[in-house]
Design a protein around this motif. Structure first.
Motif, short mmCIF file in Angstrom:
data_model
loop_
_atom_site.label_atom_id
_atom_site.label_comp_id
_atom_site.label_asym_id
_atom_site.label_seq_id
_atom_site.Cartn_x
_atom_site.Cartn_y
_atom_site.Cartn_z
N PRO A 291 5.27 -3.44 0.96
CA PRO A 291 4.28 -3.22 -0.10
C PRO A 291 4.50 -2.12 -0.99
CG PRO A 291 3.72 -2.28 1.86
CD PRO A 291 5.00 -2.61 2.17
N ASP A 292 3.68 -2.00 -1.97
CA ASP A 292 3.50 -0.71 -2.74
C ASP A 292 2.78 0.48 -1.99
OD1 ASP A 292 5.10 -1.65 -5.27
OD2 ASP A 292 3.52 -3.08 -5.21
N VAL A 293 1.99 0.10 -1.39
CA VAL A 293 0.82 1.10 -0.59
C VAL A 293 0.54 0.53 0.39
CG1 VAL A 293 -1.05 0.42 -1.94
CG2 VAL A 293 -0.89 2.77 -1.27
N VAL A 294 0.40 1.56 1.55
CA VAL A 294 -0.15 1.09 2.99
C VAL A 294 -1.43 1.75 2.91
CG1 VAL A 294 0.35 1.09 5.41
CG2 VAL A 294 2.00 0.90 3.83
N VAL A 295 -2.53 0.99 3.45
CA VAL A 295 -3.92 1.50 3.53
C VAL A 295 -4.11 1.37 5.16
CG1 VAL A 295 -6.19 1.57 2.75
CG2 VAL A 295 -4.51 0.85 1.24
N PRO B 254 3.57 5.03 0.00
CA PRO B 254 2.43 6.07 0.31
C PRO B 254 1.74 5.56 1.11
CG PRO B 254 2.51 4.96 -1.91
CD PRO B 254 3.85 4.63 -1.13
N PHE B 255 0.83 6.61 2.10
CA PHE B 255 -0.22 6.20 3.01
C PHE B 255 -1.26 6.62 2.72
CE2 PHE B 255 -2.24 7.99 6.81
CZ PHE B 255 -2.95 6.87 7.10
N VAL B 256 -2.63 5.61 2.55
CA VAL B 256 -3.67 5.94 2.11
C VAL B 256 -4.82 5.85 3.44
CG1 VAL B 256 -5.71 5.34 0.57
CG2 VAL B 256 -3.51 5.38 -0.27
#
Length: 413
Positions: free
Chosen positions: A105-109, A131-133
């Protein structure tokens, strides 16, 4: 943008984390993004797998454009610290393993309340170099201490260290209250990395309207003033206070108390109500999301309660927004940010937490003043229309995710 979202609650479960995640992710899909939700099999809060599902190693489905991948976990009811912890930890393990087989993915939440889901999200983000949010819905493990499910000790200290390690590892933190942000900042987490995006309500789904006549008839509530609690019946909610208020008001024959939902405390409360002979209290049990809307319309006043502990100064129960969306006045037994929000909205009456006398008094005040009920309900609806439209809040969170992904991209250049 490709978004991977980890959560251990997702529809057809109907609790607040499931609802928020689904309504946000479908909005992101509608905005043109690809969203994959990594979740476990639906079983909350009873620990029984929902009809139509099996607790398998891997299964896929699509819900309003959101791709959902469900992995095996140890399934148990929402009660008992050790078994629930095993449930949470098993999802962290299988979530990481399952996530390895998903596209980058582009970002992991990842969302709380419990931090093992966030741990899985953090690990996956590191493995996939994205990046991790961290979506912060509760100060866990403090919340389990607050309800008496865990005592101070070495294990708790270890969990707190893990909690703050995750906050420091996160590219961004999305908090559901300003109070949570203040707690983190006071403990050394930079405030500029924390965005506050509160809960809200789907204004098209939760709308004011008349009482559902057939539902009232089925429950024997025709012509009665209904005070309803709608949500999880858990250790945190202090619903024994509601029974004590019902006992005080048992002579008001045109008044009924309705509890909609299930959880760790439901059996004990039902037994207590029977022992007290409270024929003015109706336990409905768990209902699906569509039925929840009908129960909000059934009630004349919404009861929102939590135990009187300092941690709950920082929380805002999401049921507040659904009640406001439906135009129902609220009686709130929660101190802190929740009470401040209710006062700002002018949508109800705040009472002392775990105080049956003030709860009963507020119910009688609204019961005896229909005009006040209507005015408070209308004020609540107008308030959420201005400030808590779930669609708008979902897009605000999307901007945070886009910024996190963009910063990582710029950092690699």
């Amino acid at each position: 943008m490709k978004i991977l979202f980890l959560t251990d609650n997702f529809p057809p479960e109907t609790n607040a984390p499931a609802t928020r995640t689904f309504e946000h992710t479908r909005s992101w899909v509608a905005a043109g993004h690809q969203v994959t939700v990594l979740a476990n099999v639906p079983n909350f809060p009873t620990g029984k797998v929902f009809p139509g599902y099996k607790n398998k190693l891997w299964q896929r489905q699509t819900m309003e454009g959101v791709q959902i991948v469900r992995v095996w976990t140890y399934v148990t009811a929402n009660e008992g610290f050790l078994r629930r912890s095993l449930d949470y930890f098993s999802f962290a393990v299988t979530g990481v393993i399952g996530g390895l087989f998903l596209a980058r993915p582009d970002v992991v939440v990842a969302t709380s309340p419990q931090i093992f889901t966030a741990l899985a999200g953090c690990i996956l983000a590191w493995l996939k170099r994205r990046p991790f949010v961290f979506e912060l819905r509760d100060l866990w493990p403090d919340s389990i201490v607050a309800v008496g499910a865990m005592r101070e000790g070495p294990l708790l200290r270890m969990l707190r260290r893990l909690e703050y390690w995750l906050y420091r590892r996160a590219a961004r933190i999305v908090s559901v209250t300003d109070a949570f942000k203040r707690v983190l900042v006071s403990n050394g987490i930079p405030g500029e990395r924390i965005a506050v995006i509160r809960n809200g309500v789907d204004l098209k789904a939760f709308v004011p309207g008349p009482k559902p006549v057939e539902l009232a008839r089925r429950l024997g509530l025709e012509g009665k003033f209904v005070a309803a609690y709608v949500g999880t019946i858990g250790m945190a909610h202090g619903l024994h206070t509601l029974l004590l208020a019902a006992e005080r008001l048992r002579d008001r024959r045109n008044l009924a108390f309705v509890l909609v939902g299930t959880g760790a405390e439901r059996v004990r409360l039902e037994e207590d109500a029977r022992n007290r002979g409270l024929d003015n209290v109706v336990f409905v049990g768990a209902v699906d999301k569509e039925e929840v809307k009908q129960y909000w319309r059934l009630c004349d006043v919404a009861i929102v309660l939590l135990k009187d502990v300092s941690l709950f100064l920082h929380v805002i129960p999401s049921k507040i927004f659904e009640a406001m969306g439906t135009g129902r006045p609220i009686i709130l037994g929660v101190r802190g940010e929740s009470a401040e929000l209710l006062q700002e909205a002018g949508a109800g009456i705040a009472v002392l937490p775990e105080n049956a006398e003030t709860l009963a008094g507020a119910i009688m005040k609204l019961m005896d003043d229909p005009t006040l009920c209507l005015d408070l309900g209308a004020a609540g609806r107008e308030f959420v229309e201005r400030k808590f439209d779930r669609q708008r809040l979902a897009l605000e969170m999307l901007k945070v995710l886009e910024e996190a992904a963009q910063r990582q991209t710029e950092g690699r250049k």
